[in-house]
Design a protein around this motif. Sequence first.
Motif, PDB file in Angstrom:
ATOM      1  N   ILE A  97     -14.093  69.711  49.165  1.00 18.35           N
ATOM      2  CA  ILE A  97     -15.249  68.818  49.028  1.00 18.35           C
ATOM      3  C   ILE A  97     -15.386  68.420  47.566  1.00 18.35           C
ATOM      4  O   ILE A  97     -15.326  69.270  46.678  1.00 18.35           O
ATOM      5  N   ILE A  98     -15.563  67.125  47.333  1.00 16.00           N
ATOM      6  CA  ILE A  98     -15.893  66.608  46.003  1.00 16.00           C
ATOM      7  C   ILE A  98     -17.266  65.969  46.103  1.00 16.00           C
ATOM      8  O   ILE A  98     -17.489  65.082  46.930  1.00 16.00           O
ATOM      9  N   SER A  99     -18.169  66.430  45.250  1.00 14.07           N
ATOM     10  CA  SER A  99     -19.570  66.011  45.358  1.00 14.07           C
ATOM     11  C   SER A  99     -20.088  65.568  44.003  1.00 14.07           C
ATOM     12  O   SER A  99     -19.616  66.021  42.952  1.00 14.07           O
ATOM     13  N   SER A 100     -21.066  64.675  44.055  1.00 11.51           N
ATOM     14  CA  SER A 100     -21.759  64.295  42.827  1.00 11.51           C
ATOM     15  C   SER A 100     -22.693  65.424  42.401  1.00 11.51           C
ATOM     16  O   SER A 100     -23.223  66.158  43.236  1.00 11.51           O
ATOM     17  N   ASP A 101     -22.881  65.557  41.103  1.00 10.21           N
ATOM     18  CA  ASP A 101     -23.690  66.648  40.578  1.00 10.21           C
ATOM     19  C   ASP A 101     -25.147  66.196  40.457  1.00 10.21           C
ATOM     20  O   ASP A 101     -25.679  65.989  39.362  1.00 10.21           O
ATOM     21  N   LYS A 157     -17.724  69.580  41.712  1.00 16.45           N
ATOM     22  CA  LYS A 157     -18.817  68.681  41.357  1.00 16.45           C
ATOM     23  C   LYS A 157     -18.393  67.800  40.189  1.00 16.45           C
ATOM     24  O   LYS A 157     -17.790  68.281  39.226  1.00 16.45           O
ATOM     25  N   ALA A 158     -18.691  66.515  40.324  1.00 12.22           N
ATOM     26  CA  ALA A 158     -18.418  65.564  39.248  1.00 12.22           C
ATOM     27  C   ALA A 158     -19.521  65.696  38.198  1.00 12.22           C
ATOM     28  O   ALA A 158     -20.602  65.120  38.347  1.00 12.22           O
ATOM     29  N   LYS A 159     -19.248  66.471  37.163  1.00 16.68           N
ATOM     30  CA  LYS A 159     -20.283  66.787  36.172  1.00 16.68           C
ATOM     31  C   LYS A 159     -20.309  65.758  35.050  1.00 16.68           C
ATOM     32  O   LYS A 159     -19.335  65.073  34.767  1.00 16.68           O
ATOM     33  N   ARG A 160     -21.463  65.702  34.425  1.00 16.82           N
ATOM     34  CA  ARG A 160     -21.629  64.828  33.271  1.00 16.82           C
ATOM     35  C   ARG A 160     -20.832  65.383  32.090  1.00 16.82           C
ATOM     36  O   ARG A 160     -20.474  66.559  32.052  1.00 16.82           O
ATOM     37  N   LYS A 161     -20.600  64.530  31.126  1.00 15.68           N
ATOM     38  CA  LYS A 161     -19.866  64.949  29.945  1.00 15.68           C
ATOM     39  C   LYS A 161     -20.676  65.957  29.155  1.00 15.68           C
ATOM     40  O   LYS A 161     -21.877  65.810  28.971  1.00 15.68           O
ATOM     41  N   SER A 162     -19.975  67.000  28.721  1.00 16.34           N
ATOM     42  CA  SER A 162     -20.583  68.083  27.961  1.00 16.34           C
ATOM     43  C   SER A 162     -19.519  68.657  27.036  1.00 16.34           C
ATOM     44  O   SER A 162     -18.349  68.246  27.082  1.00 16.34           O
ATOM     45  N   PRO A 163     -19.889  69.598  26.165  1.00 18.03           N
ATOM     46  CA  PRO A 163     -18.864  70.204  25.297  1.00 18.03           C
ATOM     47  C   PRO A 163     -17.723  70.863  26.072  1.00 18.03           C
ATOM     48  O   PRO A 163     -16.624  71.012  25.547  1.00 18.03           O
ATOM     49  N   HIS A 164     -18.006  71.260  27.300  1.00 18.44           N
ATOM     50  CA  HIS A 164     -16.965  71.914  28.114  1.00 18.44           C
ATOM     51  C   HIS A 164     -16.385  70.964  29.158  1.00 18.44           C
ATOM     52  O   HIS A 164     -15.778  71.418  30.135  1.00 18.44           O
ATOM     53  N   ILE A 215     -20.257  58.650  36.943  1.00 21.30           N
ATOM     54  CA  ILE A 215     -19.761  60.014  36.696  1.00 21.30           C
ATOM     55  C   ILE A 215     -18.701  60.369  37.726  1.00 21.30           C
ATOM     56  O   ILE A 215     -17.661  60.959  37.401  1.00 21.30           O
ATOM     57  N   MET A 216     -18.950  60.003  38.994  1.00 24.83           N
ATOM     58  CA  MET A 216     -17.963  60.249  40.035  1.00 24.83           C
ATOM     59  C   MET A 216     -16.689  59.443  39.778  1.00 24.83           C
ATOM     60  O   MET A 216     -15.570  59.934  39.979  1.00 24.83           O
ATOM     61  N   GLN A 217     -16.841  58.232  39.316  1.00 24.03           N
ATOM     62  CA  GLN A 217     -15.672  57.411  38.984  1.00 24.03           C
ATOM     63  C   GLN A 217     -14.840  58.069  37.909  1.00 24.03           C
ATOM     64  O   GLN A 217     -13.611  58.126  38.002  1.00 24.03           O
ATOM     65  N   SER A 218     -15.473  58.587  36.871  1.00 30.92           N
ATOM     66  CA  SER A 218     -14.745  59.256  35.786  1.00 30.92           C
ATOM     67  C   SER A 218     -14.027  60.497  36.299  1.00 30.92           C
ATOM     68  O   SER A 218     -12.883  60.768  35.920  1.00 30.92           O
TER      69      SER A 218
END
Length: 841
Positions: free
Chosen positions: A199-203, A230-237, A266-269
């Motif tokens: 499963i791939i899900s939006s965060d 989960k398609a996470k937002r950009k972060s340091p990690h 975010i999902m596109q990225s």
Amino acid sequence: MTAADRQNSEAQIEELFEDYEYVQDGDVMIGGVTTVNSHLAFVTAIPSERILMCLFPPLYYYKNLLAFFYAVDEINKNPHILPNLTLGYHIYDSCADPRKAIKSILHILSGPGKVVPNYSCTKKKVVGFIGDHYSRTTLPIAQLLGIYPYSQISYGATDTFLSDRFLFPSFFRTVPNDYTTYTIICHFLRYFGWTWVGIISSDDDTGDTETSLLTNLLTSHEICVDFVLKAKRKSPHYTNDMDESRYMIKKSSARIIITCGTFNSIMQSFLYYVNDVMHDRTLILNPTFSPQIVNVLDYHQVFNLSLLFDLRHGKMPDMESYFNSFHPSKNPKDLILESLWIVMFSCLSGNKVKNELLSIFLKMSLHKCKGTESLNDYLLSVSRGNIFQMYHAVWSLATALHNMDITRGHQSADHQIHQLTHKVHHYIKAMTCSTDGSERKCFTEKGEQQPSYSIYNDILLKRNYRALRAVASYNVSAGSDLEFSISTENIRWKNSEKEIPRSQCSASCKSGQRKVTSSSIHLCCYDCAPCSEGEISNKSDSENCMKCPEDAWSSENRTFCISKKIEYLSYSEDIISVAFSCLSTFFCILTTLIFVIFVSHRDTPIVRANNKNLSFVLLVSIMLSFLCVFLFLGRPVDITCMLRQICTGLLLSISISSLLAKTITVYMAFKATKPGSVWRTWTGVKLPNCVLLICSSIQVVICMSWVTLCPPFQELDTQSYREKIIVQCNEGSDLWFFSVLGYMGILAAVSFITAFLARTLPDSFNEAKYITFSMLVFCSVWIAMIPAYLSTKGKYMVAVEIFAILTSNAGLFGCIFFPKCYIILYKPEQNTKSYIMSRTA
């Protein structure tokens, strides 16, 4: 910068930050909140104020807005619906943000000026609402409108929570809920045997809700989830998270991946980052993803040959010419259309601030356009999305208002419709639609339309061109029955073999095997074990093996049952039965001939010696014992099972008792010849008859007790051999069976000892030595028979007993009567009283 330029710039900024609003006056007003812009950004304004700004309006969202305009325009032109009334609207863009959605509803309810909850200064009140596209914006709108209450029809919200009629009695939607959609997807997975998926899900909240729902449904359908990403937002990690996601997809054996949540930037990225490890993974896209996949060139590995679940669209009027008529030059006040022209054609707008902001966010250089640009080519290439759902939502609300107006007698809008807005949802629920020539309610009890799905094979061709090939359809009827059709041969699969991909945790168990629990925590991960003997499985991935009937046994590979062969001493199939029959008949005839000979020579000394009556009894019992062999041949039944052992035991006991009586007669005769012997009184026929009667009666009592208490019976032995069933006799009680044999053995032992002691006594014709030898043969046969009998099964055990009966009887018969017959037939001169007296003297 001059004061005039500064004032002009501030005006442009204020215009830029205004909410996107569309208003058209009418006798009857409907409110609306729709998602057009999909990107939100905080921008610092001139007065140092951070304001939320909507950016990047995708064309497929704008088509939904145009469908709204088209439906209203079509209704106003139609004289058969809301006659003498015009339909107006007041609609806002929510930018997919719940805060803006609530603000938009309050603006519509309060009217122009400052928003004041529960206060309205509008001249014409709205009678119902359309929207929104997403559940996260629709849910707070429904909660707010439910207070008043206003009827609301959503064209895209799928959250199952909105189906609660107690909380949202006036909420409707023209799309099915997530539960229905994911149930269809689970059914589709089971059809192809895919029990191991990812499963791939939006965060976001939508992604979490849908993932939880989907996971529970998959578990109920015995489908396991290998991973949830989960398609996470950009972060340091962010980089480490993406690398870990790529690694999980690459190492997983799941070849089917399901999408959940919202398809956003975010999902596109995320999909762009994992594009290279998706070359052999088939993506299943739910209906909320289908209208949003536009820029597919950068995601070729991800979306190519994916399976797209989409709602089946009904009959729609030709909207393309209407859509193509929209142009910034014709619609200068349409700020979204202006932004769309910047996004689509990189055109400069009249707002310098907007040009600067969008060029920065979209990373593009803008230029002055000629004005000949057209949406026509783009409209044809973009998915229809939810335009039919939007179109149908507007028509449903207008039809309900029309039906209510007719019911109330065509009163004026102000005195009728506006005063009864809280009644509109009753007319929406009562609406009927024509489907396949039959009338049914347009909305179910949960306020949803009965869904029809089409599944497409998404094929990406050259030059960024998509071809959608319909491969399956699902219809959910009013009774929740599922009707489906799948054309497997039309699906192009995403693997080198071009075959249906296998997405299972463990290899399929072949026929003849069953699943056994492995050490994994997943139920879908298992080992395969062969079925036990006597069990089969005739299909792959069997949970349990089926036990064969008692009259059958499993084949070598445990895939089917083979009827067991019925085994018994058969006249037609066993040559040994024929041999025993012939021997028994021969000895019986021979015994009868000797009996005739003895009867015809009954007055001769050789016959009269040692009691001729006992000889006749012995011959008859031996003859009948030979005939008892036929009770052991053929298929046994209850009566033959009882007769075979009892008759044999009785007749053999009579034979041995007769021999014992003969021996005792010889012994008594010798003792009685001495002067003054007390044995003289026991001579004659009295003693041997008593011995015969008493010894035989004891065996009769034993046999009758056996038959009364535990009679033998027929049984089928299905356990001793896997390939055959032994039809045999159960002795009923081993104690009684061995009691018969034991008593017969005691008689034989006593007879043997008595004959052995009397073998040297002088007599005219002493049979003791012949009886001794005959009993030696008899005892040897039966002693050897017992271990052989106990160590065999089936027909061979019966054959051992028949052999013992024939041999022991033949030994008795031959040892005792053959010498006498020889003298009678071939030495008649020795069968005279003078010859016998001379030998005795």
